[in-house]
Design a protein around this motif. Sequence first.
Motif, mmCIF file in Angstrom:
data_model
loop_
_atom_site.group_PDB
_atom_site.id
_atom_site.type_symbol
_atom_site.label_atom_id
_atom_site.label_comp_id
_atom_site.label_asym_id
_atom_site.label_seq_id
_atom_site.Cartn_x
_atom_site.Cartn_y
_atom_site.Cartn_z
ATOM 1 N N ASN A 167 57.023 -3.726 -11.838
ATOM 2 C CA ASN A 167 57.981 -4.164 -10.819
ATOM 3 C C ASN A 167 58.670 -5.462 -11.230
ATOM 4 O O ASN A 167 59.867 -5.654 -10.979
ATOM 5 N N THR A 168 57.919 -6.359 -11.848
ATOM 6 C CA THR A 168 58.505 -7.624 -12.307
ATOM 7 C C THR A 168 59.556 -7.364 -13.378
ATOM 8 O O THR A 168 60.631 -7.983 -13.388
ATOM 9 N N LEU A 169 59.252 -6.447 -14.312
ATOM 10 C CA LEU A 169 60.218 -6.077 -15.354
ATOM 11 C C LEU A 169 61.491 -5.514 -14.742
ATOM 12 O O LEU A 169 62.605 -5.850 -15.164
ATOM 13 N N ILE A 170 61.331 -4.646 -13.743
ATOM 14 C CA ILE A 170 62.493 -4.040 -13.091
ATOM 15 C C ILE A 170 63.365 -5.121 -12.460
ATOM 16 O O ILE A 170 64.592 -5.145 -12.650
ATOM 17 N N GLU A 171 62.757 -6.016 -11.705
ATOM 18 C CA GLU A 171 63.521 -7.052 -11.015
ATOM 19 C C GLU A 171 64.182 -8.013 -11.999
ATOM 20 O O GLU A 171 65.317 -8.440 -11.793
ATOM 21 N N MET A 172 63.467 -8.355 -13.078
ATOM 22 C CA MET A 172 64.027 -9.296 -14.053
ATOM 23 C C MET A 172 65.264 -8.730 -14.742
ATOM 24 O O MET A 172 66.133 -9.479 -15.179
ATOM 25 N N ASN A 173 65.330 -7.399 -14.884
ATOM 26 C CA ASN A 173 66.416 -6.779 -15.646
ATOM 27 C C ASN A 173 67.476 -6.129 -14.773
ATOM 28 O O ASN A 173 68.299 -5.344 -15.263
ATOM 29 N N MET A 174 67.479 -6.475 -13.482
ATOM 30 C CA MET A 174 68.504 -5.934 -12.588
ATOM 31 C C MET A 174 69.908 -6.326 -13.031
ATOM 32 O O MET A 174 70.873 -5.615 -12.759
ATOM 33 N N SER A 175 70.024 -7.440 -13.746
ATOM 34 C CA SER A 175 71.349 -7.869 -14.201
ATOM 35 C C SER A 175 71.966 -6.856 -15.161
ATOM 36 O O SER A 175 73.191 -6.739 -15.256
ATOM 37 N N LEU A 176 71.120 -6.090 -15.888
ATOM 38 C CA LEU A 176 71.640 -5.046 -16.773
ATOM 39 C C LEU A 176 72.335 -3.952 -15.959
ATOM 40 O O LEU A 176 73.365 -3.419 -16.374
ATOM 41 N N VAL A 177 71.773 -3.639 -14.801
ATOM 42 C CA VAL A 177 72.368 -2.628 -13.928
ATOM 43 C C VAL A 177 73.701 -3.132 -13.378
ATOM 44 O O VAL A 177 74.690 -2.405 -13.338
ATOM 45 N N VAL A 178 73.719 -4.388 -12.940
ATOM 46 C CA VAL A 178 74.952 -4.967 -12.399
ATOM 47 C C VAL A 178 76.043 -4.973 -13.474
ATOM 48 O O VAL A 178 77.205 -4.645 -13.217
ATOM 49 N N HIS A 179 75.645 -5.331 -14.694
ATOM 50 C CA HIS A 179 76.605 -5.362 -15.807
ATOM 51 C C HIS A 179 77.154 -3.960 -16.083
ATOM 52 O O HIS A 179 78.366 -3.769 -16.242
ATOM 53 N N ALA A 180 76.255 -2.946 -16.144
ATOM 54 C CA ALA A 180 76.695 -1.575 -16.412
ATOM 55 C C ALA A 180 77.567 -1.048 -15.281
ATOM 56 O O ALA A 180 78.558 -0.347 -15.523
ATOM 57 N N ALA A 181 77.214 -1.384 -14.048
ATOM 58 C CA ALA A 181 77.991 -0.920 -12.896
ATOM 59 C C ALA A 181 79.405 -1.485 -12.921
ATOM 60 O O ALA A 181 80.337 -0.885 -12.379
ATOM 61 N N GLY A 182 79.581 -2.646 -13.563
ATOM 62 C CA GLY A 182 80.899 -3.260 -13.646
ATOM 63 C C GLY A 182 81.906 -2.393 -14.377
ATOM 64 O O GLY A 182 83.119 -2.523 -14.178
ATOM 65 N N ARG A 183 81.413 -1.491 -15.231
ATOM 66 C CA ARG A 183 82.323 -0.585 -15.941
ATOM 67 C C ARG A 183 82.987 0.408 -14.990
ATOM 68 O O ARG A 183 83.989 1.023 -15.329
ATOM 69 N N PHE A 184 82.403 0.562 -13.810
ATOM 70 C CA PHE A 184 82.907 1.540 -12.856
ATOM 71 C C PHE A 184 83.449 0.836 -11.611
ATOM 72 O O PHE A 184 83.386 1.368 -10.510
ATOM 73 N N ARG A 185 83.968 -0.368 -11.806
ATOM 74 C CA ARG A 185 84.409 -1.187 -10.663
ATOM 75 C C ARG A 185 85.564 -0.545 -9.900
ATOM 76 O O ARG A 185 85.806 -0.875 -8.744
ATOM 77 N N SER A 186 86.283 0.374 -10.538
ATOM 78 C CA SER A 186 87.405 1.020 -9.844
ATOM 79 C C SER A 186 86.924 1.877 -8.677
ATOM 80 O O SER A 186 87.688 2.196 -7.779
ATOM 81 N N ARG A 187 85.646 2.240 -8.691
ATOM 82 C CA ARG A 187 85.093 3.038 -7.601
ATOM 83 C C ARG A 187 84.338 2.113 -6.648
ATOM 84 O O ARG A 187 83.144 2.277 -6.419
ATOM 85 N N GLY A 188 85.037 1.137 -6.106
ATOM 86 C CA GLY A 188 84.416 0.101 -5.296
ATOM 87 C C GLY A 188 83.686 0.604 -4.075
ATOM 88 O O GLY A 188 82.677 0.043 -3.659
#
Length: 279
Positions: free
Chosen positions: A45-66
């Motif tokens: 769980n700690t690993l998942i929470e620490m690396n949430m920024s990777l998800v936010v970064h990847a999601a930024g590629r799809f920002r057109s679907r706000g």
Amino acid sequence: MGGELPFPEVPHAVPPRDARALSKAFLRELAAREEGTAEHQYVRNTLIEMNMSLVVHAAGRFRSRGDEREDILQVGMIGLIKAIDRFDLSREVEFATFAVPYIVGEIKRFFRDNTWAVHVPRRLQEARVELAKATDELSARLGRAPRPSELAPVMDLSEDEVVEAQVAANGYHSTSLDARLAGDSEEEDAALADLIGQEDPALALFEEFHTLAPLVEALAPRDRLLLHLRFVEELTQTEIGERIGVSQMQVSRLLARSLDRLRDGMVEDAGGGREECAG
């Protein structure tokens, strides 16, 4: 718990740079813990929470679907969890490099399964629903996939319009490779996988890249430079010779030697994997 590991009080607030540095240690700790235990779950769980920024970064590629951002983040988290569970410490690769393709792949799968992949006219979007109902009804009655000629009267459409609706439906979701395709007789029915498709070379390439990376790193600096000039900058052997001050023949010989070493290393790695599987 965790020995000397610095377990952060607010894991998701750890800066990305620090998270990258900590992840390797936490992944080692995760591998050392027995699955199903509270300790294993806590590290995971700690690993998942620490690396949430990777998800936010990847999601930024799809920002057109706000309007779908929350859904994108949720499915991206699924990709992150899969990456954590499948990461192999024996591979000399950064976790972030390994995880991002999983996250992006999960997001793309979400769009593939839940939205129209291509623009389809409204009448055909509506026909998809009727097509699904008619197909289910006739499949249950006939015990096989119905043909367009059998769907047409049920849907009150011409055969051509049924075929058009079937093609358009492919713009909404993918078809199972096990789906049966009806022929003129039941004996001629075949699975879609029998007719189309091939192995995606990118999958093998991904695995080979991570096998090859440590082998390249083990080469002498000049040999790595030659490979970079030839296969990254795509210089000719003559241009490489002029760049580093040797003859074209020497460049050819040095490249051949390096490639032989890499090829031998790849063969040894594959052989070791087969022995492990056999054991």
